[in-house]
Scaffold this motif. Structure first.
Motif, mmCIF file in Angstrom:
data_model
loop_
_atom_site.group_PDB
_atom_site.id
_atom_site.type_symbol
_atom_site.label_atom_id
_atom_site.label_comp_id
_atom_site.label_asym_id
_atom_site.label_seq_id
_atom_site.Cartn_x
_atom_site.Cartn_y
_atom_site.Cartn_z
ATOM 1 N N ILE A 212 0.885 -1.161 0.000
ATOM 2 C CA ILE A 212 0.000 0.000 0.000
ATOM 3 C C ILE A 212 0.921 1.208 0.000
ATOM 4 O O ILE A 212 1.697 1.423 0.934
ATOM 5 N N SER A 213 0.854 1.986 -1.067
ATOM 6 C CA SER A 213 1.810 3.062 -1.296
ATOM 7 C C SER A 213 1.553 4.273 -0.401
ATOM 8 O O SER A 213 0.521 4.387 0.262
ATOM 9 N N ALA A 214 2.513 5.191 -0.455
ATOM 10 C CA ALA A 214 2.393 6.485 0.218
ATOM 11 C C ALA A 214 2.670 7.578 -0.792
ATOM 12 O O ALA A 214 3.253 7.342 -1.855
ATOM 13 N N SER A 215 2.250 8.776 -0.444
ATOM 14 C CA SER A 215 2.591 9.965 -1.224
ATOM 15 C C SER A 215 2.473 11.167 -0.298
ATOM 16 O O SER A 215 2.009 11.051 0.841
ATOM 17 N N ALA A 216 2.871 12.322 -0.803
ATOM 18 C CA ALA A 216 2.805 13.536 0.009
ATOM 19 C C ALA A 216 1.382 13.862 0.438
ATOM 20 O O ALA A 216 1.164 14.578 1.422
ATOM 21 N N ALA A 217 0.398 13.323 -0.280
ATOM 22 C CA ALA A 217 -1.003 13.584 0.058
ATOM 23 C C ALA A 217 -1.367 13.074 1.452
ATOM 24 O O ALA A 217 -2.350 13.531 2.047
ATOM 25 N N LEU A 218 -0.554 12.156 1.993
ATOM 26 C CA LEU A 218 -0.835 11.616 3.327
ATOM 27 C C LEU A 218 -0.802 12.685 4.410
ATOM 28 O O LEU A 218 -1.342 12.475 5.502
ATOM 29 N N PHE A 219 -0.158 13.823 4.139
ATOM 30 C CA PHE A 219 -0.186 14.907 5.111
ATOM 31 C C PHE A 219 -1.625 15.320 5.424
ATOM 32 O O PHE A 219 -1.910 15.838 6.505
ATOM 33 N N GLY A 220 -2.538 15.078 4.487
ATOM 34 C CA GLY A 220 -3.933 15.442 4.700
ATOM 35 C C GLY A 220 -4.560 14.730 5.884
ATOM 36 O O GLY A 220 -5.476 15.264 6.522
ATOM 37 N N ALA A 221 -4.060 13.513 6.177
ATOM 38 C CA ALA A 221 -4.608 12.761 7.311
ATOM 39 C C ALA A 221 -4.359 13.471 8.633
ATOM 40 O O ALA A 221 -5.159 13.360 9.575
ATOM 41 N N GLU A 222 -3.257 14.213 8.710
ATOM 42 C CA GLU A 222 -2.904 14.902 9.953
ATOM 43 C C GLU A 222 -3.842 16.070 10.255
ATOM 44 O O GLU A 222 -3.894 16.544 11.390
ATOM 45 N N PHE A 223 -4.582 16.527 9.273
ATOM 46 C CA PHE A 223 -5.574 17.578 9.476
ATOM 47 C C PHE A 223 -6.978 16.995 9.612
ATOM 48 O O PHE A 223 -7.780 17.458 10.419
ATOM 49 N N PHE A 224 -7.245 15.949 8.811
ATOM 50 C CA PHE A 224 -8.589 15.390 8.797
ATOM 51 C C PHE A 224 -8.932 14.655 10.088
ATOM 52 O O PHE A 224 -10.040 14.828 10.620
ATOM 53 N N LEU A 225 -8.032 13.827 10.574
ATOM 54 C CA LEU A 225 -8.345 13.010 11.745
ATOM 55 C C LEU A 225 -8.695 13.848 12.979
ATOM 56 O O LEU A 225 -9.722 13.591 13.622
ATOM 57 N N PRO A 226 -7.895 14.841 13.378
ATOM 58 C CA PRO A 226 -8.294 15.649 14.532
ATOM 59 C C PRO A 226 -9.560 16.472 14.269
ATOM 60 O O PRO A 226 -10.364 16.694 15.183
ATOM 61 N N PHE A 227 -9.753 16.915 13.005
ATOM 62 C CA PHE A 227 -10.958 17.670 12.670
ATOM 63 C C PHE A 227 -12.201 16.805 12.865
ATOM 64 O O PHE A 227 -13.186 17.239 13.481
ATOM 65 N N LYS A 228 -12.142 15.568 12.352
ATOM 66 C CA LYS A 228 -13.307 14.692 12.483
ATOM 67 C C LYS A 228 -13.563 14.328 13.940
ATOM 68 O O LYS A 228 -14.716 14.228 14.376
ATOM 69 N N GLN A 229 -12.476 14.152 14.693
ATOM 70 C CA GLN A 229 -12.625 13.838 16.111
ATOM 71 C C GLN A 229 -13.318 14.992 16.849
ATOM 72 O O GLN A 229 -14.140 14.773 17.743
ATOM 73 N N LYS A 231 -15.473 17.008 15.628
ATOM 74 C CA LYS A 231 -16.866 17.088 15.214
ATOM 75 C C LYS A 231 -17.689 15.891 15.689
ATOM 76 O O LYS A 231 -18.902 16.000 15.868
ATOM 77 N N ASP A 232 -17.035 14.773 15.859
ATOM 78 C CA ASP A 232 -17.734 13.543 16.247
ATOM 79 C C ASP A 232 -17.029 12.906 17.434
ATOM 80 O O ASP A 232 -16.012 12.228 17.271
ATOM 81 N N GLU A 236 -13.227 7.223 16.525
ATOM 82 C CA GLU A 236 -11.988 6.690 17.111
ATOM 83 C C GLU A 236 -10.838 6.936 16.136
ATOM 84 O O GLU A 236 -10.507 6.099 15.306
ATOM 85 N N PHE A 237 -10.216 8.087 16.245
ATOM 86 C CA PHE A 237 -9.172 8.470 15.288
ATOM 87 C C PHE A 237 -7.983 7.525 15.312
ATOM 88 O O PHE A 237 -7.263 7.387 14.324
ATOM 89 N N TRP A 238 -7.751 6.873 16.446
ATOM 90 C CA TRP A 238 -6.598 5.996 16.616
ATOM 91 C C TRP A 238 -6.849 4.586 16.083
ATOM 92 O O TRP A 238 -5.933 3.780 15.986
#
Length: 412
Positions: A212-229, A231-232, A236-238
């Motif tokens: 399962i590859s990676a790319s620079a787009a993975l930085f987006g997870a560092e903003f999305f996960l705390p944001f969703k947490q 709001k909801d 379970e972000f972890w």
């Protein structure tokens, strides 16, 4: 009378350099895109020149003696067996008075003749995270070589690259900038568009290892996960990666997760999903000091997680290992720092070390590892020393995994 040769300074010296009349323009942010595009193209060119005449990585081929060694049998048994159609073993290809076997063929031989315990029916694969909060400690190389070594024990391995720098992806011969789409990473799982990671799994050049590859787009997870947490509160972000991996554990013997060199949200997901943890640590003073920060931050994380989710207290690792990596025994400081590490981490330290050699350096320069080398042009002894260290490391981890499988089998 001879004149005094020494310089007399009766008046202050006045600079005769012209006054600066114009301020240089500097580098605007818009120019960074030009640099980035040029760097990406250069990386493509470098890879193709390193891998010439084949622009894609190819697994090495194996001789009869090498196949016998990997199967732990005598060479004569291999020669005897390829003439037995009932065994269904590939005969290889005749080449220069010898016989060569592809990696896929070699793994068939290992599966048939090798003495390695198969994963029991009903027992799921194990997840191993490779982690350290400092870069340059051989984390990615450890992940790749462990996967390759385990594949030569007949294991089926899934590699997951969670580092936006995508070094592990590059080691498999894939360039993140030009060849990885967001849908090939864990991001659709993170965003909730997918419930398992199966959509992102792709084969690699190495039989037995998927990615399962990676790319620079993975930085987006560092903003999305705390944001969703935020709001909801029930989110379970972890636990996102752990849930996403569950459907895959019947298909793979081992899942190896390469993490970013930071305590990021994706690193937390990797650690919480993992059954085991391996921490590569070079025996240098700076890396030793950094490792203490890793354990402190990891402990703080565990304490905070307990406060957030009490049931996390039941989290257990099957094993945690500190691996001495990039060991240069010619340095006087190595022996002292090795002693510090052993006294600090005691039973966590594996009784095997990965040396720094010209073999590993030359392999890395060609986007590879010691396992990618079909024939080494330098000292055979140097190559064997490097290869044996990685083989021993893979063997020790494989033995632990088998023991865990057997214990799990008994509890079914």
């Amino acid at each position: 009378m001879m004149a005094d040769a020494r310089l007399r300074i009766d008046k202050p010296i006045v600079s005769i350099a012209p006054a600066v009349k114009h301020v240089l323009p500097g580098v605007p942010l818009s120019d960074l895109r030009k640099v980035a595009d040029h760097a990406s193209q250069m990386l493509v060119n470098v890879r193709e020149s390193m891998l010439a005449p084949h622009p894609r990585k190819r697994a090495p081929v194996f001789t009869t003696s090498q196949v016998a060694s990997l199967c732990r049998v005598d060479r004569k048994k291999v020669i005897y067996s390829w003439d037995k159609p009932e065994l269904g073993l590939p005969p290889g290809t005749a080449a220069n008075r010898t016989r060569e076997f592809t990696l896929a063929e070699t793994r068939q031989w290992i599966a048939k003749l090798g003495p390695f315990t198969k994963r029991p029916v009903g027992v799921r694969g194990k997840k191993i995270a490779i982690g350290n909060f400092k870069g340059g400690v051989s984390k990615t190389t450890t992940a790749m070589t462990l996967a390759q070594g385990l594949s030569l024990y007949g294991r089926r391995v899934l590699l997951i690259d969670l580092d936006p720098q995508a070094s592990l992806t590059a080691l498999t011969g894939v360039l993140a900038d030009s060849e990885v789409e967001e849908e090939q990473t864990v991001l659709p799982l993170v965003y909730g568009d997918q419930e398992s990671v199966k959509y992102a799994i792709q084969p690699t050049y190495w039989d037995g290892i998927d990615l399962i590859s990676a790319s620079a787009a993975l930085f987006g997870a560092e903003f999305f996960l705390p944001f969703k947490q935020s709001k909801d509160p029930h989110f379970e972000f972890w636990n996102v990666l752990n849930k996403g991996l569950a459907p895959c554990l019947d298909e793979y013997d081992v899942v190896i997760i390469d993490t970013p060199p930071a305590l990021s949200y994706m690193t937390i997901n990797a650690f919480m999903a993992a059954d085991a943890l391996i921490v590569p640590t070079p025996p240098s003073a700076l890396d030793y000091a950094s490792s203490t920060q890793f354990w402190n931050l990891f402990a703080d994380l565990a304490d905070n997680m307990k406060g957030l989710v009490p049931e996390v207290d039941h989290k257990r690792f099957d094993f945690i290992h500190v691996l001495l990596a990039k060991v240069d025994s010619s340095l006087a400081s190595t022996h002292a720092v090795r002693d510090w590490i052993n006294r600090t981490y005691e039973s966590f330290v594996l009784p095997v070390e990965i040396p720094t050699t010209t073999v590993t350096a030359s392999a890395a320069a060609e986007f590879g590892t010691v396992y990618d080398i079909a024939k080494y042009d330098g000292s055979t002894r140097t190559y064997q020393r490097a290869r044996e260290a990685y083989d021993r490391f893979a063997e020790m981890i494989d033995q632990e995994i088998v023991a865990l499988w057997e214990a799990q089998k008994e509890s079914l």
